[in-house]
Design a protein around this motif. Structure first.
Motif, short mmCIF file in Angstrom:
data_model
loop_
_atom_site.label_atom_id
_atom_site.label_comp_id
_atom_site.label_asym_id
_atom_site.label_seq_id
_atom_site.Cartn_x
_atom_site.Cartn_y
_atom_site.Cartn_z
N UNK A 1 -3.57 6.88 10.09
CA UNK A 1 -3.54 7.35 11.48
C UNK A 1 -3.88 6.23 12.45
N UNK A 2 -4.86 5.41 12.08
CA UNK A 2 -5.30 4.34 12.96
C UNK A 2 -4.52 3.03 12.79
N UNK A 3 -3.50 3.08 11.95
CA UNK A 3 -2.65 1.91 11.78
C UNK A 3 -3.30 0.74 11.09
N UNK A 4 -4.27 1.00 10.24
CA UNK A 4 -4.99 -0.10 9.59
C UNK A 4 -4.32 -0.57 8.29
N UNK A 5 -3.55 0.31 7.64
CA UNK A 5 -2.93 -0.06 6.36
C UNK A 5 -1.52 -0.59 6.60
N UNK A 6 -1.44 -1.83 6.98
CA UNK A 6 -0.15 -2.43 7.32
C UNK A 6 0.28 -3.52 6.35
N UNK A 7 -0.63 -3.95 5.47
CA UNK A 7 -0.31 -5.02 4.51
C UNK A 7 -1.22 -4.91 3.30
N UNK A 8 -0.91 -5.68 2.28
CA UNK A 8 -1.76 -5.68 1.09
C UNK A 8 -3.17 -6.16 1.42
N UNK A 9 -3.28 -7.09 2.36
CA UNK A 9 -4.59 -7.62 2.73
C UNK A 9 -5.50 -6.56 3.35
N UNK A 10 -4.89 -5.49 3.88
CA UNK A 10 -5.69 -4.43 4.53
C UNK A 10 -6.22 -3.41 3.54
N UNK A 11 -5.95 -3.63 2.24
CA UNK A 11 -6.38 -2.67 1.22
C UNK A 11 -7.68 -3.07 0.53
N UNK A 12 -8.39 -4.05 1.08
CA UNK A 12 -9.55 -4.64 0.42
C UNK A 12 -10.66 -3.67 0.07
N UNK B 1 4.96 15.88 -7.46
CA UNK B 1 4.06 16.87 -6.88
C UNK B 1 3.52 16.34 -5.56
N UNK B 2 3.19 17.22 -4.61
CA UNK B 2 2.65 16.74 -3.33
C UNK B 2 1.26 16.16 -3.49
N UNK B 3 0.91 15.25 -2.60
CA UNK B 3 -0.44 14.69 -2.62
C UNK B 3 -0.47 13.19 -2.47
N UNK B 4 0.39 12.48 -3.21
CA UNK B 4 0.41 11.03 -3.14
C UNK B 4 1.41 10.55 -2.08
N UNK B 5 1.04 9.48 -1.40
CA UNK B 5 1.91 8.92 -0.37
C UNK B 5 2.11 7.43 -0.64
N UNK B 6 3.26 6.92 -0.22
CA UNK B 6 3.57 5.50 -0.38
C UNK B 6 2.81 4.67 0.65
N UNK B 7 2.44 3.45 0.22
CA UNK B 7 1.78 2.51 1.11
C UNK B 7 2.54 1.18 1.10
N UNK B 8 2.45 0.47 2.21
CA UNK B 8 3.04 -0.87 2.41
C UNK B 8 4.34 -1.08 1.63
N UNK C 1 3.64 1.57 -4.34
CA UNK C 1 2.18 1.67 -4.28
C UNK C 1 1.82 3.02 -3.66
N UNK C 2 0.94 3.78 -4.33
CA UNK C 2 0.58 5.12 -3.89
C UNK C 2 -0.93 5.28 -3.78
N UNK C 3 -1.32 6.24 -2.95
CA UNK C 3 -2.70 6.71 -2.88
C UNK C 3 -2.67 8.16 -2.45
N UNK C 4 -3.76 8.88 -2.70
CA UNK C 4 -3.80 10.27 -2.24
C UNK C 4 -3.89 10.30 -0.71
N UNK C 5 -3.15 11.21 -0.12
CA UNK C 5 -3.07 11.26 1.34
C UNK C 5 -4.44 11.46 2.00
N UNK C 6 -5.34 12.20 1.36
CA UNK C 6 -6.66 12.42 1.95
C UNK C 6 -7.50 11.14 1.96
#
Length: 298
Positions: free
Chosen positions: A176-187, A247-254, A164-169
């Motif tokens: 940074x604030x530790x909010x994206x820790x699970x799929x439920x936090x992506x609402x 290419x740079x820009x996208x980062x992995x999530x959960x 699962x990816x999203x743009x880093x920006x």
């Protein structure tokens, strides 16, 4: 026996002096003697006699030289003919491949293949879907599933990972604030994904099995369009590693919850797969995939 041992034996037979033969063969003199002794043991006979003039062939050694020189002749002849064949190999190869693999991995490498085999025409059909090999719509195909029907020769090309990816920006503050820790936090994010009823392969139906299916969606039948949406901050979405991390820009999530593995299979017609141009392309492609395994799997 192996060819390398016989090659070293032949070098000593033609020279007789260990130091000089070893230098010409680019091996250590001790290694040369050890390998010749290994060959003698495997044949259960003596190939040399040590004299004041150096190593002299026995009758068995002389007989072996004749056999090896015949083999060497055919080997060099084949090498020369096949080398010429590469330059003169002609014909076309129509390759059906998924849009992502075709666009992001194969297409950038094809100019290199063309330099090696200038007479071969590659027709790359990279779409959301595959041509039918059994109906002769293509000569070869790189598939998401091993075919079970038809007169085809199929070989595994490589596994590949999806995350699962999203743009880093887009996710910087949440990460940074530790909010994206699970799929439920992506609402609060859009889901970038395929159009459900137009997915062309069951291997791509991985959204419905997760909490991602509840997100507001941006959809496309094109994996390249999905990449562009994600690269421009459109939301979160699942992409193959070989695309998303090119290419740079996208980062992995959960990563703990979304870590998918799929497989590419290379298939060709049974009647034609042994033809020179298809063999050349098959060997070249496998070599390139192996060299870039880090792009496909962690």
């Amino acid at each position: 026996m192996n060819w390398d041992d016989m090659r070293l034996f032949l070098g000593l037979a033609r020279n007789g002096r260990v130091a000089i033969a070893a230098k010409g063969l680019k091996v250590d003199p001790t290694t040369l003697i050890r390998r010749v002794k290994k060959l003698e043991d495997s044949l259960n006979c003596e190939l040399f006699e040590l004299t004041n003039k150096g190593y002299v062939l026995t009758s068995q050694g002389s007989e072996l030289v004749r056999y090896i020189e015949k083999a060497e002749h055919y080997f060099l002849q084949a090498q020369n003919e096949l080398g010429d064949e590469r330059l003169h190999m002609e014909g076309s190869i129509r390759v059906s491949v998924s849009e992502g693999f075709g666009s992001w991995f194969l297409a950038p490498l094809l100019p290199e293949f063309k330099k090696q085999y200038p007479g071969i025409v590659i027709e790359l059909v990279a779409t959301s879907g595959f041509l039918n090999l059994n109906k002769r719509e293509a000569d070869m195909a790189i598939l998401l599933e091993k075919p079970s029907k038809g007169l085809l020769v199929t070989k595994k090309l490589t596994d590949y990972n999806l995350y699962l990816y999203a743009h880093k920006d887009l996710v910087a503050d949440d990460v940074t604030n530790g909010r994206l820790t699970s799929l439920q936090s992506l609402g609060d994010f859009n889901l970038v994904s395929y159009v459900p009823d137009l997915v062309y392969a069951p291997q791509l139906k991985f959204i419905e099995e997760t909490a991602l299916s509840k997100l507001s969606a941006l959809r496309s039948t094109s994996i390249n369009a999905q990449y562009q949406m994600l690269a421009n901050g459109g939301g979160v979405g699942i992409l193959p590693k070989f695309m998303a991390e090119m290419r740079p820009g996208l980062v992995r999530l959960v990563e703990d919850e979304i870590q998918i593995k799929r497989t590419f299979w290379l298939a060709s017609h049974k009647e034609t797969h042994s033809q020179a141009r298809f063999q050349a392309f098959t060997h070249w492609l496998h070599e390139k995939v192996q060299q870039d395994q880090h792009r496909f799997v962690d």
